[in-house]
Design an enzyme around this catalytic site. Structure first.
Site, PDB file in Angstrom:
ATOM      1  N   HIS A  46       0.815  -1.164   0.056  1.00  0.00           N
ATOM      2  CA  HIS A  46       0.080   0.046   0.020  1.00  0.00           C
ATOM      3  C   HIS A  46       0.926   1.441  -0.143  1.00  0.00           C
ATOM      4  CE1 HIS A  46      -3.271   2.512   0.806  1.00  0.00           C
ATOM      5  NE2 HIS A  46      -4.110   1.663   0.689  1.00  0.00           N
TER       6      HIS A  46
ATOM      7  N   ASP B   4      -7.896  -5.692  -0.766  1.00  0.00           N
ATOM      8  CA  ASP B   4      -8.384  -6.420  -1.864  1.00  0.00           C
ATOM      9  C   ASP B   4      -7.867  -7.826  -1.724  1.00  0.00           C
ATOM     10  OD1 ASP B   4      -9.397  -4.595  -3.747  1.00  0.00           O
ATOM     11  OD2 ASP B   4      -7.458  -3.712  -4.159  1.00  0.00           O
TER      12      ASP B   4
HETATM   13  N1  CMC Z   1       4.317  -7.588  -4.450  1.00  0.00           N
HETATM   14  C1  CMC Z   1       5.960  -7.548  -4.082  1.00  0.00           C
HETATM   15  N2  CMC Z   1       6.284  -6.469  -4.070  1.00  0.00           N
HETATM   16  C2  CMC Z   1       5.618  -5.390  -3.646  1.00  0.00           C
HETATM   17  C3  CMC Z   1       4.258  -5.324  -3.667  1.00  0.00           C
HETATM   18  C4  CMC Z   1       3.793  -6.522  -3.911  1.00  0.00           C
HETATM   19  N3  CMC Z   1       2.226  -6.506  -3.925  1.00  0.00           N
HETATM   20  N4  CMC Z   1       4.041  -4.045  -3.365  1.00  0.00           N
HETATM   21  C5  CMC Z   1       5.013  -3.303  -3.072  1.00  0.00           C
HETATM   22  N5  CMC Z   1       6.281  -4.180  -3.205  1.00  0.00           N
HETATM   23  C6  CMC Z   1       7.491  -3.821  -3.166  1.00  0.00           C
HETATM   24  C7  CMC Z   1       7.939  -3.140  -4.518  1.00  0.00           C
HETATM   25  O1  CMC Z   1       8.667  -4.147  -5.233  1.00  0.00           O
HETATM   26  C8  CMC Z   1       9.255  -2.119  -4.000  1.00  0.00           C
HETATM   27  O2  CMC Z   1      10.192  -3.020  -3.606  1.00  0.00           O
HETATM   28  P1  CMC Z   1      11.684  -2.351  -3.954  1.00  0.00           P
HETATM   29  O3  CMC Z   1      11.656  -1.011  -3.174  1.00  0.00           O
HETATM   30  O4  CMC Z   1      12.372  -3.470  -3.396  1.00  0.00           O
HETATM   31  O5  CMC Z   1      11.717  -2.098  -5.506  1.00  0.00           O
HETATM   32  C9  CMC Z   1       8.473  -1.571  -2.805  1.00  0.00           C
HETATM   33  O6  CMC Z   1       7.535  -2.735  -2.304  1.00  0.00           O
HETATM   34  C10 CMC Z   1       7.661  -0.336  -2.984  1.00  0.00           C
HETATM   35  O7  CMC Z   1       6.709  -0.607  -3.917  1.00  0.00           O
HETATM   36  P2  CMC Z   1       5.987   0.385  -4.986  1.00  0.00           P
HETATM   37  O8  CMC Z   1       5.221  -0.168  -6.159  1.00  0.00           O
HETATM   38  O9  CMC Z   1       6.883   1.682  -5.024  1.00  0.00           O
HETATM   39  O10 CMC Z   1       4.998   1.203  -3.839  1.00  0.00           O
HETATM   40  P3  CMC Z   1       3.956   2.157  -4.359  1.00  0.00           P
HETATM   41  O11 CMC Z   1       3.595   2.867  -3.126  1.00  0.00           O
HETATM   42  O12 CMC Z   1       4.129   2.731  -5.688  1.00  0.00           O
HETATM   43  O13 CMC Z   1       2.661   1.153  -4.678  1.00  0.00           O
HETATM   44  C11 CMC Z   1       0.964  -0.427  -4.769  1.00  0.00           C
HETATM   45  C12 CMC Z   1       1.581   0.927  -4.156  1.00  0.00           C
HETATM   46  C13 CMC Z   1      -0.303  -0.974  -3.822  1.00  0.00           C
HETATM   47  C14 CMC Z   1       0.349   0.048  -6.076  1.00  0.00           C
HETATM   48  C15 CMC Z   1       1.576  -1.589  -4.884  1.00  0.00           C
HETATM   49  O14 CMC Z   1       1.884  -2.146  -3.537  1.00  0.00           O
HETATM   50  C16 CMC Z   1       1.173  -2.763  -5.627  1.00  0.00           C
HETATM   51  O15 CMC Z   1       1.356  -2.735  -7.014  1.00  0.00           O
HETATM   52  N6  CMC Z   1       0.375  -3.704  -5.018  1.00  0.00           N
HETATM   53  C17 CMC Z   1      -0.235  -4.798  -5.791  1.00  0.00           C
HETATM   54  C18 CMC Z   1      -1.544  -4.222  -6.363  1.00  0.00           C
HETATM   55  C19 CMC Z   1      -2.483  -4.034  -5.123  1.00  0.00           C
HETATM   56  O16 CMC Z   1      -2.873  -4.931  -4.471  1.00  0.00           O
HETATM   57  N7  CMC Z   1      -3.333  -3.029  -5.377  1.00  0.00           N
HETATM   58  C20 CMC Z   1      -4.336  -2.594  -4.640  1.00  0.00           C
HETATM   59  C21 CMC Z   1      -3.968  -1.393  -3.539  1.00  0.00           C
HETATM   60  S1  CMC Z   1      -5.011  -1.345  -2.224  1.00  0.00           S
HETATM   61  C22 CMC Z   1      -6.437  -0.946  -2.435  1.00  0.00           C
HETATM   62  C23 CMC Z   1      -6.880  -0.061  -3.721  1.00  0.00           C
HETATM   63  O17 CMC Z   1      -6.414   1.031  -3.644  1.00  0.00           O
HETATM   64  O18 CMC Z   1      -7.648  -0.332  -4.463  1.00  0.00           O
END
Ligand code: CMC
Length: 372
Positions: free
Chosen positions: A257, A308
């Protein structure tokens, strides 16, 4: 100019609707844990729009206003009938149908506070019917009219299946709707606010928000979680799947998140419901798989599940088609989007940030015939 990728940590507006402080989510100051245990979804809509809980007679009146609007214009039903029902994703369909509703709302272009409130009631009331009518017609079934005595959650399940749902199903859906109703300045809410900050209409704001919610990094994640669970198939295959995904730098859907660091407070409620419903429907394997994925992702990456993750198994146990999971998120979040749209109109200023230009400069114009 300072660039913050993804606007992380940027405060873009002032809002009195919901807050996330130290991993605690509140709607108008009420803790989400308390609302999840006690609130009817209709009370939450009222709370988000009017910033206070309704008195009994106000709730009754509000519910009546909603149920009175729970009918679709004939033209929209015809549009559903004539859509490529078997091919189109329900979120694509929903985005178009909400936009179409505006054409049959005589107040669509009226911008005064009261007209905007009346339109909000209409949109909130009609959005579940768009989804359930779409679902019934694509299954070769005729649409079902609502029962005005039923709750919002019960009418959704009733118009989806044509059968009176069990109390457990109604309570589970009500809780899921409460948990998804609002979430501060998430991507789709921000989209809605950007849209209406141009003084565009309420329908445009909701249509844009649905487009943003559809993506798998936002609301589309719940359907993606179910794909993952179906693909894994058995708890014995979880460890290998997670190891491979992490080694290949893939995102595990339903985890992580932007705002929460120690976990999404909504996830535990859905986890509890998932455990209960998987047991009740003899699908323990689904819960065991989900729970093992959670432990494994925590062990390797220390990333907790978000709202989710367990909502996927909850909706699956309620026998809801997987591609309707994100539309259900949209039905609930419409209440939050509308609250934010109304708040944006009240004290509006155009939202227009800047971009740090990275393209070429001082280019020399070359006439068409001389270009190579
Ligand atoms: N699986 C594996 N690694 C992850 C995940 C994940 N789901 N989420 C974050 N990370 C890691 C990412 O690889 C990164 O690691 P590193 O620094 O080593 O490269 C670190 O955590 C930060 O991730 P980020 O993508 O820069 O974080 P963000 O704040 O830009 O993205 C997010 C947040 C929700 C888009 C992301 O966690 C994600 O893609 N999650 C999977 C999709 C998901 O479940 N989305 C629903 C979000 S909550 C409900 C909603 O809003 O709808």
């Amino acid at each position: 100019m300072t660039l913050i990728r993804g606007l992380e940590g940027i405060v873009a507006t002032v809002s009195s609707i919901s807050s996330i402080i130290d991993d605690t989510l509140t709607y108008v100051g009420y803790d989400i844990d308390v609302l999840a245990e006690n609130a009817q979804f209709e009370e939450v809509i009222f709370l988000l729009w009017f910033r206070r809980l309704p008195k009994p007679e106000e709730l009754q009146d509000f519910k009546k206003k909603l149920t009175n609007e729970m009918v679709l214009p004939k033209e929209v039903v015809d549009f559903i009938r004539n859509s490529p029902l078997q091919e189109v994703h329900p979120m694509t369909f929903l985005r178009s149908a909400i936009s179409m509703l505006a054409m049959y709302d005589k107040e669509a272009e009226f911008m005064d506070e009261f007209a905007n409130l009346r339109k909000s009631i209409r949109i909130q009331a009609k959005i579940p019917l768009i989804v359930t009518t779409f679902q019934r017609l694509r299954k070769g079934l005729e649409p079902v009219e609502i029962n005005p005595e039923y709750s919002f959650a019960k009418n959704f399940l009733y118009t989806l299946t044509g059968k009176e749902p069990s109390d457990i199903a109604e309570q589970a859906l009500n809780k899921a709707l409460v948990l998804h109703a609002d979430h501060e300045l998430n991507a789709s809410t921000f989209t809605a606010r950007v849209c209406v900050a141009t003084l565009s209409d309420v329908y445009s704001g909701i249509t844009s928000a649905i487009g943003a919610l559809k993506g798998p990094l936002h609301g589309g994640a719940n359907e993606a979680v179910m794909h993952m669970l179906s693909h894994i198939g058995d708890v014995s295959k979880v460890d290998q799947f997670v190891d491979d995904a992490i080694n290949n730098k893939m995102k595990i859907m339903g985890f992580g998140h932007r705002v929460y660091r120690n976990g999404d407070p909504r996830a535990k409620h859905l986890k509890e419901m998932s455990s209960k419903l998987c047991k009740l429907t003899n699908q323990d394997n689904l819960y065991e798989m989900s729970s093992r994925i959670e432990s494994k992702v925590m062990e390797i990456k220390n990333i907790p599940p978000n709202v989710d993750f367990y909502s996927a198994s909850v909706y699956h146990c309620l026998e809801i088609d997987h591609d309707l999971f994100t539309p259900i998120f949209a039905i609930s979040r419409t209440s939050g989007w509308l609250a934010h749209i109304l708040e944006q109109y009240d004290g509006n200023r155009l939202i227009r940030p800047r971009a740090d230009y990275s393209g070429p400069i001082n280019q020399k114009w070359v006439n068409l015939e001389e270009r190579k």
